[in-house]
Write a protein that holds these residues in place. Structure first.
Motif, PDB file in Angstrom:
ATOM      1  N   ASP A  77       0.878  -1.184   0.000  1.00  0.00           N
ATOM      2  CA  ASP A  77       0.000   0.000   0.000  1.00  0.00           C
ATOM      3  C   ASP A  77       0.912   1.230   0.000  1.00  0.00           C
ATOM      4  O   ASP A  77       1.649   1.473   0.971  1.00  0.00           O
ATOM      5  CB  ASP A  77      -0.907  -0.025   1.243  1.00  0.00           C
ATOM      6  CG  ASP A  77      -1.856   1.170   1.293  1.00  0.00           C
ATOM      7  OD1 ASP A  77      -2.079   1.806   0.246  1.00  0.00           O
ATOM      8  OD2 ASP A  77      -2.380   1.452   2.397  1.00  0.00           O
ATOM      9  N   LEU A  78       0.870   2.001  -1.074  1.00  0.00           N
ATOM     10  CA  LEU A  78       1.721   3.195  -1.199  1.00  0.00           C
ATOM     11  C   LEU A  78       1.080   4.349  -0.437  1.00  0.00           C
ATOM     12  O   LEU A  78       0.082   4.908  -0.886  1.00  0.00           O
ATOM     13  CB  LEU A  78       1.877   3.569  -2.677  1.00  0.00           C
ATOM     14  CG  LEU A  78       2.508   2.516  -3.590  1.00  0.00           C
ATOM     15  CD1 LEU A  78       2.613   3.050  -5.006  1.00  0.00           C
ATOM     16  CD2 LEU A  78       3.868   2.098  -3.068  1.00  0.00           C
ATOM     17  N   GLY A  79       1.621   4.675   0.724  1.00  0.00           N
ATOM     18  CA  GLY A  79       1.021   5.700   1.580  1.00  0.00           C
ATOM     19  C   GLY A  79      -0.092   5.055   2.383  1.00  0.00           C
ATOM     20  O   GLY A  79      -1.272   5.190   2.047  1.00  0.00           O
ATOM     21  N   SER A  80       0.301   4.334   3.445  1.00  0.00           N
ATOM     22  CA  SER A  80      -0.692   3.486   4.149  1.00  0.00           C
ATOM     23  C   SER A  80      -1.480   4.249   5.204  1.00  0.00           C
ATOM     24  O   SER A  80      -2.392   3.674   5.823  1.00  0.00           O
ATOM     25  CB  SER A  80       0.004   2.262   4.752  1.00  0.00           C
ATOM     26  OG  SER A  80       1.168   2.626   5.449  1.00  0.00           O
ATOM     27  N   GLY A  81      -1.165   5.531   5.418  1.00  0.00           N
ATOM     28  CA  GLY A  81      -1.963   6.364   6.321  1.00  0.00           C
ATOM     29  C   GLY A  81      -2.125   5.739   7.698  1.00  0.00           C
ATOM     30  O   GLY A  81      -1.162   5.279   8.326  1.00  0.00           O
ATOM     31  N   TRP A  82      -3.375   5.708   8.178  1.00  0.00           N
ATOM     32  CA  TRP A  82      -3.674   5.157   9.506  1.00  0.00           C
ATOM     33  C   TRP A  82      -3.767   3.630   9.466  1.00  0.00           C
ATOM     34  O   TRP A  82      -4.073   3.009  10.485  1.00  0.00           O
ATOM     35  CB  TRP A  82      -4.996   5.735  10.022  1.00  0.00           C
ATOM     36  CG  TRP A  82      -5.023   7.223  10.064  1.00  0.00           C
ATOM     37  CD1 TRP A  82      -5.552   8.055   9.127  1.00  0.00           C
ATOM     38  CD2 TRP A  82      -4.494   8.072  11.097  1.00  0.00           C
ATOM     39  NE1 TRP A  82      -5.377   9.370   9.500  1.00  0.00           N
ATOM     40  CE2 TRP A  82      -4.739   9.417  10.710  1.00  0.00           C
ATOM     41  CE3 TRP A  82      -3.833   7.833  12.308  1.00  0.00           C
ATOM     42  CZ2 TRP A  82      -4.346  10.503  11.483  1.00  0.00           C
ATOM     43  CZ3 TRP A  82      -3.455   8.927  13.077  1.00  0.00           C
ATOM     44  CH2 TRP A  82      -3.703  10.240  12.669  1.00  0.00           C
ATOM     45  N   GLY A  83      -3.615   3.055   8.284  1.00  0.00           N
ATOM     46  CA  GLY A  83      -3.664   1.591   8.171  1.00  0.00           C
ATOM     47  C   GLY A  83      -5.025   1.063   7.758  1.00  0.00           C
ATOM     48  O   GLY A  83      -5.268  -0.142   7.823  1.00  0.00           O
ATOM     49  N   SER A  84      -5.893   1.954   7.271  1.00  0.00           N
ATOM     50  CA  SER A  84      -7.280   1.546   6.987  1.00  0.00           C
ATOM     51  C   SER A  84      -7.395   0.415   5.979  1.00  0.00           C
ATOM     52  O   SER A  84      -8.346  -0.353   6.033  1.00  0.00           O
ATOM     53  CB  SER A  84      -8.082   2.733   6.455  1.00  0.00           C
ATOM     54  OG  SER A  84      -7.924   3.798   7.323  1.00  0.00           O
ATOM     55  N   ILE A  85      -6.449   0.335   5.053  1.00  0.00           N
ATOM     56  CA  ILE A  85      -6.564  -0.738   4.067  1.00  0.00           C
ATOM     57  C   ILE A  85      -5.614  -1.901   4.379  1.00  0.00           C
ATOM     58  O   ILE A  85      -5.915  -3.046   4.066  1.00  0.00           O
ATOM     59  CB  ILE A  85      -6.417  -0.193   2.609  1.00  0.00           C
ATOM     60  CG1 ILE A  85      -6.775  -1.259   1.573  1.00  0.00           C
ATOM     61  CG2 ILE A  85      -5.065   0.365   2.312  1.00  0.00           C
ATOM     62  CD1 ILE A  85      -8.205  -1.635   1.514  1.00  0.00           C
ATOM     63  N   VAL A  86      -4.483  -1.628   5.039  1.00  0.00           N
ATOM     64  CA  VAL A  86      -3.539  -2.741   5.264  1.00  0.00           C
ATOM     65  C   VAL A  86      -4.093  -3.781   6.249  1.00  0.00           C
ATOM     66  O   VAL A  86      -3.818  -4.980   6.104  1.00  0.00           O
ATOM     67  CB  VAL A  86      -2.121  -2.279   5.706  1.00  0.00           C
ATOM     68  CG1 VAL A  86      -1.387  -1.606   4.564  1.00  0.00           C
ATOM     69  CG2 VAL A  86      -2.142  -1.416   6.928  1.00  0.00           C
ATOM     70  N   PHE A  87      -4.904  -3.346   7.213  1.00  0.00           N
ATOM     71  CA  PHE A  87      -5.446  -4.327   8.174  1.00  0.00           C
ATOM     72  C   PHE A  87      -6.451  -5.264   7.506  1.00  0.00           C
ATOM     73  O   PHE A  87      -6.322  -6.487   7.634  1.00  0.00           O
ATOM     74  CB  PHE A  87      -6.025  -3.621   9.404  1.00  0.00           C
ATOM     75  CG  PHE A  87      -4.941  -3.043  10.279  1.00  0.00           C
ATOM     76  CD1 PHE A  87      -4.235  -3.849  11.161  1.00  0.00           C
ATOM     77  CD2 PHE A  87      -4.596  -1.710  10.187  1.00  0.00           C
ATOM     78  CE1 PHE A  87      -3.207  -3.331  11.935  1.00  0.00           C
ATOM     79  CE2 PHE A  87      -3.570  -1.184  10.950  1.00  0.00           C
ATOM     80  CZ  PHE A  87      -2.875  -1.990  11.830  1.00  0.00           C
ATOM     81  N   SER A 107       0.731 -11.531  11.668  1.00  0.00           N
ATOM     82  CA  SER A 107       2.156 -11.776  11.432  1.00  0.00           C
ATOM     83  C   SER A 107       2.538 -11.449   9.994  1.00  0.00           C
ATOM     84  O   SER A 107       3.723 -11.470   9.647  1.00  0.00           O
ATOM     85  CB  SER A 107       2.489 -13.238  11.744  1.00  0.00           C
ATOM     86  OG  SER A 107       1.651 -14.053  10.963  1.00  0.00           O
ATOM     87  N   ASN A 108       1.559 -11.165   9.134  1.00  0.00           N
ATOM     88  CA  ASN A 108       1.854 -10.896   7.717  1.00  0.00           C
ATOM     89  C   ASN A 108       1.788  -9.402   7.390  1.00  0.00           C
ATOM     90  O   ASN A 108       1.599  -9.019   6.250  1.00  0.00           O
ATOM     91  CB  ASN A 108       0.884 -11.664   6.811  1.00  0.00           C
ATOM     92  CG  ASN A 108      -0.565 -11.243   7.019  1.00  0.00           C
ATOM     93  OD1 ASN A 108      -0.909 -10.724   8.075  1.00  0.00           O
ATOM     94  ND2 ASN A 108      -1.406 -11.473   6.030  1.00  0.00           N
ATOM     95  N   LEU A 109       1.930  -8.577   8.425  1.00  0.00           N
ATOM     96  CA  LEU A 109       1.815  -7.136   8.232  1.00  0.00           C
ATOM     97  C   LEU A 109       3.147  -6.451   8.548  1.00  0.00           C
ATOM     98  O   LEU A 109       3.757  -6.726   9.581  1.00  0.00           O
ATOM     99  CB  LEU A 109       0.711  -6.637   9.179  1.00  0.00           C
ATOM    100  CG  LEU A 109       0.169  -5.236   9.013  1.00  0.00           C
ATOM    101  CD1 LEU A 109      -0.202  -4.939   7.574  1.00  0.00           C
ATOM    102  CD2 LEU A 109      -1.068  -5.079   9.905  1.00  0.00           C
ATOM    103  N   ASP A 110       3.580  -5.583   7.628  1.00  0.00           N
ATOM    104  CA  ASP A 110       4.881  -4.932   7.774  1.00  0.00           C
ATOM    105  C   ASP A 110       4.677  -3.450   7.428  1.00  0.00           C
ATOM    106  O   ASP A 110       4.503  -3.113   6.260  1.00  0.00           O
ATOM    107  CB  ASP A 110       5.843  -5.624   6.785  1.00  0.00           C
ATOM    108  CG  ASP A 110       7.132  -4.866   6.571  1.00  0.00           C
ATOM    109  OD1 ASP A 110       7.576  -4.201   7.514  1.00  0.00           O
ATOM    110  OD2 ASP A 110       7.689  -4.943   5.452  1.00  0.00           O
ATOM    111  N   ILE A 111       4.645  -2.598   8.438  1.00  0.00           N
ATOM    112  CA  ILE A 111       4.384  -1.174   8.181  1.00  0.00           C
ATOM    113  C   ILE A 111       5.685  -0.401   8.355  1.00  0.00           C
ATOM    114  O   ILE A 111       6.275  -0.400   9.441  1.00  0.00           O
ATOM    115  CB  ILE A 111       3.282  -0.638   9.111  1.00  0.00           C
ATOM    116  CG1 ILE A 111       1.979  -1.429   8.869  1.00  0.00           C
ATOM    117  CG2 ILE A 111       3.054   0.856   8.866  1.00  0.00           C
ATOM    118  CD1 ILE A 111       0.826  -1.041   9.750  1.00  0.00           C
TER     119      ILE A 111
END
Ligand SMILES: C[S@@+](CC[C@H](N)C(=O)[O-])C[C@H]1O[C@@H](n2cnc3c(N)ncnc32)[C@H](O)[C@@H]1O
Length: 185
Positions: free
Chosen positions: A61-71, A105-109
């Motif tokens: 995610d290019l520019g993940s902000g508050w994480g709304s889409i990565v979660f 465990s599959n999240l890397d911010i």
């Protein structure tokens, strides 16, 4: 506390921190050209539906902000690694803390500038940016991504590229979600 009472030290510290956080968010938004406005729930669902089930490998995610889409991505694609790259300190710190508490465990911010971070190896790119940035990203996409790599963009198109699908959201703006494939050179 009466009207004329002085501010307590704790209140002053809280106020100072809140002001510093606000200044940091506003300043970085000016620098990068966009605020950390999150993708709506409908956009999140549409972005996820635009990515094939059981996708593996790296989703960025290019520019993940508050994480709304990565979660939601981490939840929906457990076999993939979801990387968020965010420059703005406060949204990045918030999403890092939330990621640590979430147990995904599959999240890397990562904190950084996606324009100077390598995208090599990504299977899917997700973004919610603005027209000028989309324009400047096209050459980076062509240089660093394999042909056929999926790019899903909330609202903003890649001018000159033909989307393979456009999902129109049922919201007041009829927001488009564009799905592209990196063309072969
Ligand atoms: C509209 S928000 C989208 C947030 C998230 N992707 C979503 O869909 O909810 C755009 C984010 O991109 C970040 N951003 C813009 N340019 C950036 C850059 N060059 N490097 C890292 N982050 C950037 C901004 O700070 C902002 O948080």
């Amino acid at each position: 506390m009466g009207r004329g009472s002085p501010m307590l030290p704790f209140d002053a510290i809280t106020f100072g921190l809140a002001l510093a956080a606000l200044v940091s968010i506003v300043w970085t938004s000016f620098r990068v050209g966009i605020s950390p406005m999150p993708s709506s729930r409908k956009a999140q669902k549409a972005i996820i539906s635009a990515i094939p089930d059981h996708t593996q490998g790296l989703i960025i995610d290019l520019g993940s902000g508050w994480g709304s889409i990565v979660f939601p991505l981490a939840q929906s694609f457990p076999l993939a690694t979801i990387r968020g790259i965010e420059l703005s300190l406060i949204p990045w710190a918030y999403s890092r803390i939330r990621a640590a508490l979430s147990g995904h465990s599959n999240l890397d911010i990562q904190r950084g500038n996606f324009q100077t971070n390598s995208l090599v190896g990504a299977k899917v790119i997700v973004c919610y940016l603005f027209p000028d940035r989309m324009k400047s990203l096209k050459s980076k996409f062509k240089e660093e991504l394999e042909p056929d790599t999926l790019i899903v963009s909330n609202t903003f198109r890649l001018a000159g590229w033909e989307p393979e699908e456009v999902i129109i959201l049922d919201d007041i703006h009829q927001t488009p979600i564009y799905r592209y494939r990196v063309p072969a050179n």
